[in-house]
Design an enzyme around this catalytic site. Structure first.
Site, PDB file in Angstrom:
ATOM      1  CG  ASP A 540      -1.946   0.936   1.422  1.00 15.52           C
ATOM      2  OD1 ASP A 540      -2.428   1.598   0.349  1.00 15.52           O
ATOM      3  OD2 ASP A 540      -2.322   1.378   2.555  1.00 15.52           O
ATOM      4  CG  ASP A 616      -8.145   4.751   0.768  1.00 14.99           C
ATOM      5  OD1 ASP A 616      -7.950   3.649   0.652  1.00 14.99           O
ATOM      6  OD2 ASP A 616      -7.195   5.531   1.603  1.00 14.99           O
TER       7      ASP A 616
HETATM    8  C1  NOJ Z   1      -4.711   3.182   2.698  1.00 14.93           C
HETATM    9  C2  NOJ Z   1      -5.335   2.096   1.915  1.00 14.93           C
HETATM   10  O1  NOJ Z   1      -5.551   2.601   0.675  1.00 14.93           O
HETATM   11  C3  NOJ Z   1      -6.268   1.380   2.840  1.00 14.93           C
HETATM   12  O2  NOJ Z   1      -6.767   0.461   1.984  1.00 14.93           O
HETATM   13  C4  NOJ Z   1      -5.684   0.884   4.185  1.00 14.93           C
HETATM   14  O3  NOJ Z   1      -6.644   0.247   4.954  1.00 14.93           O
HETATM   15  C5  NOJ Z   1      -4.856   2.010   4.747  1.00 14.93           C
HETATM   16  N1  NOJ Z   1      -4.190   2.518   3.900  1.00 14.93           N
HETATM   17  C6  NOJ Z   1      -4.124   1.717   6.090  1.00 14.93           C
HETATM   18  O4  NOJ Z   1      -3.067   0.933   5.946  1.00 14.93           O
END
Ligand code: NOJ
Length: 943
Positions: A540, A616
C-alpha cells in the site's frame, strides 16, 4: 474522519514517544487536514508550470520542420532530424516498424546537455520490441512516405506531422494540430558560471551557450522553480517537458488511461482539466472528474465500427492528456472524403499528451480488431500470470483485525454461517509501531500458529508491507537500507525524510535493481519472522504516499539512482515496489509456488506482478456505480486482476448497499471486502439474516464459477484480453454499446448488470448480438439479443446471463474455501444457441504451482452439435492427472424430453445409458452422473 486524519490522531496520541518537533508537526498537520478539502492538496493544470505551458500551445503554429536531408533509412527503422525554427534546437526522430502491426515513434534531443530519462527495457516493456521491415516509397522536399505491410506513414516536412494509414484509411495523425513541444535541457541563463567548473570540451561549451541564447525568448515563470502551497520545487535542470498531439480521424470514442474515477468512455476536457496521470494518494476521491489517482497506464484505445487502434505513451513522468472532439480534415484525408456524401462530417478525436520530462516515445497499435490491440499491448508490456486459485476467490479484509483472537473468531464465524472465504487480511496495526516485517507481539504473539490454523482449511493470511521505513535505529530493515546507501535522497543528497504511518520515514530506492534484490530477501521465511509459506503480501502507499510532501507524495527533486529525479520516473516507482515484493514471495518456494501481491500504485506492466485495487472509495451508492467503469478501464489497460473495496472503504454502508456491493463485487476479477479503522464491523455474518443469506448466495455464485474464472485467467495470460470487459470488445460493430459501462461481460459467455442504485427492483438490460440469445443463469429464461428488456431485480436477484452457444463448467458443491474444491466434480452448463449448438473451454491444473508451465495442465473443449455433446483435449502439450470428474450436465434451451441418452468413451466401444430429467417449463435437460473423468474423451448422444 478520513484515514489520514484518524491515523494522525493516533500518532498524536502517541506523543510520549514523539519528540517535541514531531509533536508540533503532528498537530499542525492535523489542523491542516481538518480544514482542507482534499482537492486543495492537489494541483490543477493552472498550478502546474509545464501543464500550463503545454496547454497554452495554439494549433496551427508548429515551429517544427523535418530536415529531409538528414533522413537515414534502415531495414526496420528510419531517423530524421527535426528543427525547432524558433530556437534552432534539433531533435532526433526515430520511427521503428514493429512486429504485430505496430510502429514506435521516438523523439529525443539530438545532443542533450544531460541524458534524458528513458524507462529501462524490462521494467515497463517486457523486452526490446521485435522489429519489422519498412519500405521507403517516397522522399521529396515536402514529404517522406514509407510503408509497413498494408500500413503507410506520410511524414509532412513543414510543419512536421505524421499521418498513419491502415489499408488506405487514415487512423492516427501525430502533430496534426501542431501542439508538439520539446523543452530541451538548457543552462539557467542567470546562473553564474561556477568558479572551479571543470573545463568542457570546446564543442560542448558552445552548445550550452547556444542553448542558453536560443531560449532567452522562451523564458517563463515556473521554469526554474515552482511553488505549490508551501512546497518549492527546486527544478535543478529547468524545464524539460515533452508533448505532442495525437488525432484519431474517424473515431468518436476513446478509452483507457486509468486511473480515474470516471466513465469508461473518456470525455472531452474542453471545460475541465486534462486527464492527469500522476500516482497520488487521493483520499475520499471525487467522482467523474479527471483528477489523478493512485496509478497510471498511459494507454489509450480509439474504437469505431470499423476498427480499433491504440497508442501507448511510454513515459513515467507526470502526464496530462487533453481530449477534444472534432471533425476530420477532408482536404488532408482525401480518401475519407471519397466516402462522404453531402455535408456529412467525419468525426475525429483529438488528444494532446504532455509529460514533465523524459522523451516522446509512442507505440502505435494498429489493431485492427479489439482483440488485436489487446494482444499488441500485451506483446509490449506482458500479461497477468495465472494467479493461484485462492487469490481469485473471496478475500476478507479490515483495517484492522485486532489480534489473533479476532482473526480466529472471524474465521470461525465464516464457517459457522457457511460463508466461503479464502484469505484474511491484516492491515498496518498488526505491526510493531508500523515497522513492516514485524508483529505487534502483545496482539499477535504466535503468528505462525495463527497462520497454521488458517492453512489447515486451505486459507491464507495477508499482511501489509508498505515501502516507507520508520527511521529508527533499532529497526534493522531501515538501518540496513540506510547503511547500504539504498534510500532515496533529497535534493541535497541526504536520505529523504518524510512523514508516513510510522512518523519520520525513509524510502528505499526501488528504481535500483540492487535495492530490489535486497528487498526480495526480506520476505524469506528466515528473515520475515513469524511468516510461513501461507503468508502473502499487500503493498500500500507506494505512489509513494508522503503525508507532508507536496501533493502527499515525494518532492519532485528527490534523487534516485543515476542522477535521475522523481520527476522523471514518478509513475513507475510503485511498480518497482510490488515487482520486488512479488519476486521475494516467489523466491520463498524456489519459484515453485505461484504467489499473490496486491498493490495500490501501478504503471504499465504492473499486471505482470500484482493485482490492483481502486484505493480508498466510499461506502456510497455512487462509488459502487463508478467501480464498474473503473475496473473496466483497468481491464482495458491490461490490469485484468483488479477490483474495488467491496462495501466501500470509508463510512458505513447501509444493508441494502453492502448487499448490492457484494452482488457486484463477485464479478470483479479481484474480490475483497475492506473497511476503514473507523467504521462499524460489517463482516457478512453480522448483517441481518436476509442480507447475509443474499451475500452467501452471491459468494457461492463466485465460487461455483471459479472453473470459468480460472479458465479466463489462463486465456488472459496467453492473449492479454480483458476478463472483465465492456460489451464493445465482443460486439465491436454495435454502436449502441460503445459507451455502456453499467453492464459488462465476463469473458464472452457471461453478461451481468448488477444493481447499483438504491431501492431499485427492476432494471433495463441490453442483450447484445442480434443473432444471439441469453439465458438467465437462475431461471433459464431466454432473452433475444439486440434488444433492451426490463427485468425484475429484487434485492436477492443479480441480473446475470449466460450466452446461448456457450458451455460453462461450474463446481456447485458449496465449500468453505477454494482449495477444498480442488477435487470436486464439475457440472457443465450447456446453453444452446438458436441453431441448437454450444461450445466451451475448461482449463485446469494443480491450481497453485508453476508446473503448468512444464505441461502439467489440461485444456478441454466441449462442443454440442446435432444432439451430440463431446469432450476433447485441445492442447496435446498439456497432460495432467486429476480425480476431478463430471457429475452433471445441464442442457439449457433443449426443446423436448428425449427418449434415450448414452455416453461412449473414446474408442466408441463402451456405450452406457444415462439418467436424465427434463423440465419442460425451463426447457432444461439434466443429465445425471456421466461419471467420466474430466480428462476423458467422450461423446454423449441424445435421441
Ligand atoms: C490506505 C489504504 O488505501 C487502505 O486500504 C488501508 O487500509 C490504509 N491505507 C491503512 O493501511
Amino acid at each position: 474522519m478520513t484515514d489520514r486524519k484518524m491515523a494522525m490522531s493516533i500518532q498524536c496520541a502517541l506523543i510520549s514517544q514523539i519528540k517535541m518537533l514531531q509533536l508540533l508537526f503532528c498537530l499542525s498537520y492535523f489542523v491542516i487536514l481538518s480544514s482542507a478539502v482534499s482537492r486543495e492538496n492537489f494541483k490543477t493544470c493552472e498550478q502546474s508550470g509545464f501543464c500550463k505551458r503545454n496547454r497554452a500551445m495554439q494549433p496551427g503554429q508548429s515551429p517544427y520542420i523535418a530536415l529531409v536531408d538528414s533522413l537515414q533509412v534502415q531495414a526496420n527503422s528510419l531517423n530524421i532530424q527535426l528543427l525547432n525554427k524558433n530556437n534552432n534546437v534539433r531533435l532526433k526522430l526515430e520511427v521503428f516498424g514493429l512486429q504485430d502491426n505496430m510502429f514506435r515513434v521516438k523523439i529525443n534531443e539530438l545532443s542533450p546537455i544531460k541524458e534524458r530519462y528513458e524507462i529501462p527495457v524490462g521494467d515497463s516493456l517486457i523486452e526490446e520490441p521485435k522489429l519489422h521491415n519498412i519500405n521507403l516509397s517516397q522522399k521529396d522536399k515536402d514529404k517522406v512516405v514509407f510503408t509497413m505491410d498494408s500500413n503507410k506513414v506520410v511524414m509532412s516536412v513543414e510543419p512536421f506531422r505524421m499521418d498513419i494509414y491502415s489499408n488506405e484509411d487514415p487512423v492516427i495523425s501525430i502533430n496534426a494540430q501542431g501542439l508538439m513541444k520539446f523543452e530541451h535541457y538548457r543552462k539557467k541563463e542567470e546562473a553564474p558560471p561556477a568558479e572551479n567548473e571543470e573545463e568542457k570540451p570546446e564543442g560542448e561549451e558552445k552548445k550550452e551557450e547556444e542553448n542558453a541564447a536560443e531560449t532567452k525568448t522562451e523564458e517563463e515563470p515556473d521554469m526554474w522553480e515552482e511553488t505549490f502551497k508551501t512546497f518549492t520545487d527546486s527544478k535543478p535542470h529547468g524545464p524539460s517537458s515533452v508533448g505532442i498531439d495525437v488525432s484519431f480521424p474517424g473515431f468518436e470514442d476513446v478509452y483507457g488511461i486509468p486511473e480515474h474515477a470516471d466513465t469508461m468512455a473518456l470525455k472531452t476536457t474542453k471545460t475541465t482539466d486534462p486527464y492527469r496521470l500522476f500516482n497520488l494518494d487521493v483520499f475520499e476521491y471525487e467522482l467523474y472528474n479527471p483528477m489523478a489517482l493512485y496509478g497510471a497506464v498511459p494507454l489509450m484505445y480509439a474504437h469505431n465500427e470499423m476498427r480499433t487502434v491504440g497508442i501507448f505513451w511510454h513515459n513515467a513522468a507526470e502526464t496530462w492528456i487533453d481530449i477534444s472532439s472534432n471533425t476530420a480534415d477532408k482536404s488532408v484525408f482525401s480518401h475519407i472524403a471519397d466516402f462522404v456524401k453531402g455535408n456529412n462530417e467525419i468525426p475525429q478525436t483529438d488528444t494532446h499528451w504532455f509529460s514533465e520530462s523524459g522523451v516522446i516515445d509512442i507505440f502505435i497499435l494498429l489493431g485492427p480488431t479489439p482483440s488485436n490491440v489487446f494482444k499488441q499491448y500485451a506483446r509490449l508490456t506482458g500479461t497477468t500470470p495465472l494467479p493461484p486459485l485462492y487469490s481469485i476467490a473471496y478475500h476478507q479484509c479490515r483495517w484492522n483485525y485486532n489480534d489473533q483472537d479476532d482473526v480466529k473468531s472471524v474465521d470461525a464465524n465464516f464457517d459457522k454461517y457457511d460463508l466461503p472465504y479464502d484469505v484474511i487480511w491484516l492491515d498496518i496495526e498488526h505491526t510493531d509501531g508500523k515497522k513492516y516485517f514485524t508483529w505487534a507481539h502483545e496482539k499477535f504473539p504466535h503468528p505462525e500458529e495463527m497462520i497454521k490454523n488458517l492453512s489447515v482449511k486451505g486459507r491464507k493470511l495477508v499482511t501489509i508491507v508498505d515501502p516507507h521505513l520508520k527511521r529508527e535505529d533499532g529497526y534493522s530493515v531501515y538501518t540496513d537500507a540506510r547503511d547500504k546507501g539504498y534510500l532515496v535522497k533529497n535534493k541535497d543528497g541526504n536520505d529523504y525524510d518524510g512523514w508516513c504511518w510510522p512518523g519520520s520515514s525513509s524510502w528505499p530506492d526501488f528504481t535500483n535493481a540492487e535495492v530490489r534484490e535486497w528487498w526480495t530477501g526480506k520476505f524469506s521465511l528466515s528473515e520475515y519472522k513469524g511468516s510461513t509459506p501461507d503468508l502473502i503480501v499487500w503493498n500500500d502507499m507506494n505512489e509513494p504516499s508522503v503525508f507532508n510532501g507536496p501533493e502527499i507524495t515525494f518532492h519532485k527533486d528527490v534523487k534516485h539512482m543515476n542522477g535521475f529525479e522523481n520527476r522523471d520516473l514518478h509513475n513507475i516507482y510503485g511498480l518497482y515496489v510490488h515487482q520486488a515484493t512479488m519476486e521475494g514471495l516467489l523466491r520463498r518456494s524456489g519459484g515453485k509456488e505461484r504467489s499473490f501481491v496486491l498493490t495500490r500504485a501501478f504503471f504499465a506492466g504492473s499486471q505482470r506482478h500484482s493485482a490492483v485495487w481502486t484505493g480508498d472509495n466510499i461506502g456510497e451508492w455512487s462509488h459502487l456505480k463508478v467501480s464498474i467503469p473503473m475496473v473496466l478501464s483497468l481491464n482495458l489497460a491490461g490490469i485484468t486482476f483488479s477490483g474495488a473495496d467491496v462495501g466501500g472503504f470509508f463510512k458505513n454502508p447501509e444493508h441494502e448497499l453492502i448487499t448490492r456491493w457484494y452482488q457486484t463485487g463477485v464479478f470483479y476479477p479481484f474480490l475483497r471486502a475492506h473497511a476503514h479503522l473507523d467504521t462499524k464491523r460489517r463482516e457478512p455474518y453480522l448483517l441481518p439474516e436476509e442480507h447475509m443469506n443474499i451475500i452467501r448466495e452471491a459468494l457461492r455464485l463466485r465460487y461455483s464459477l471459479l472453473p470459468y474464472w480460472y479458465t479466463l485467467f489462463y486465456q488472459a495470460e496467453q492473449d492479454g484480453l480483458p476478463i472483465f470487459r465492456p460489451l464493445w470488445v465482443d460486439y465491436p460493430k454495435n454502436k449502441e454499446v460503445f459507451r455502456m459501462d453499467d453492464q459488462f461481460l465476463l469473458g464472452s459467455s457471461i453478461l451481468a448488470k448488477p444493481i447499483t442504485d438504491q431501492g431499485t427492483t427492476n432494471t433495463n438490460v441490453y442483450f447484445p448480438g442480434r443473432h444471439d440469445i441469453w439465458y438467465d443463469i437462475e431461471t433459464y429464461e431466454v432473452y433475444d439479443g439486440g434488444v433492451t428488456k426490463n427485468v425484475a431485480a429484487p434485492l436477492d436477484k443479480i441480473p446475470v446471463y449466460q450466452k446461448g452457444g456457450s458451455i460453462i463448467p461450474r463446481k456447485l458443491r458449496p465449500r468453505r474455501s477454494s482449495s477444498l474444491m480442488y477435487q470436486d466434480p464439475f457440472t457443465l452448463i450447456v446453453c444452446l444457441d438458436q441453431q441448437g449448438s454450444a461450445k466451451g473451454e475448461l482449463y485446469l491444473d494443480d491450481y497453485h504451482t508453476f508446473q503448468y508451465r512444464n505441461g502439467e495442465y489440461l485444456l478441454r473443449e466441449f462442443t454440442f452439435n446435432n444432439n451430440n455433446l463431446s469432450s476433447k483435449n485441445i492442447d496435446p502439450t498439456g497432460q495432467f492427472n486429476t480425480r476431478e470428474w463430471i457429475e452433471k450436465i445441464i442442457i439449457v434451451g433443449y426443446p423436448k424430453n428425449p427418449l434415450n441418452i448414452s455416453i461412449k468413451n473414446f474408442s466408441g466401444e463402451n456405450s452406457k445409458r444415462l439418467d436424465h430429467k427434463y423440465n419442460s417449463e425451463e426447457k432444461s435437460l439434466t443429465i445425471r452422473k456421466p461419471g467420466v473423468n474430466i480428462a476423458d474423451v467422450w461423446t454423449i448422444t441424445i435421441e
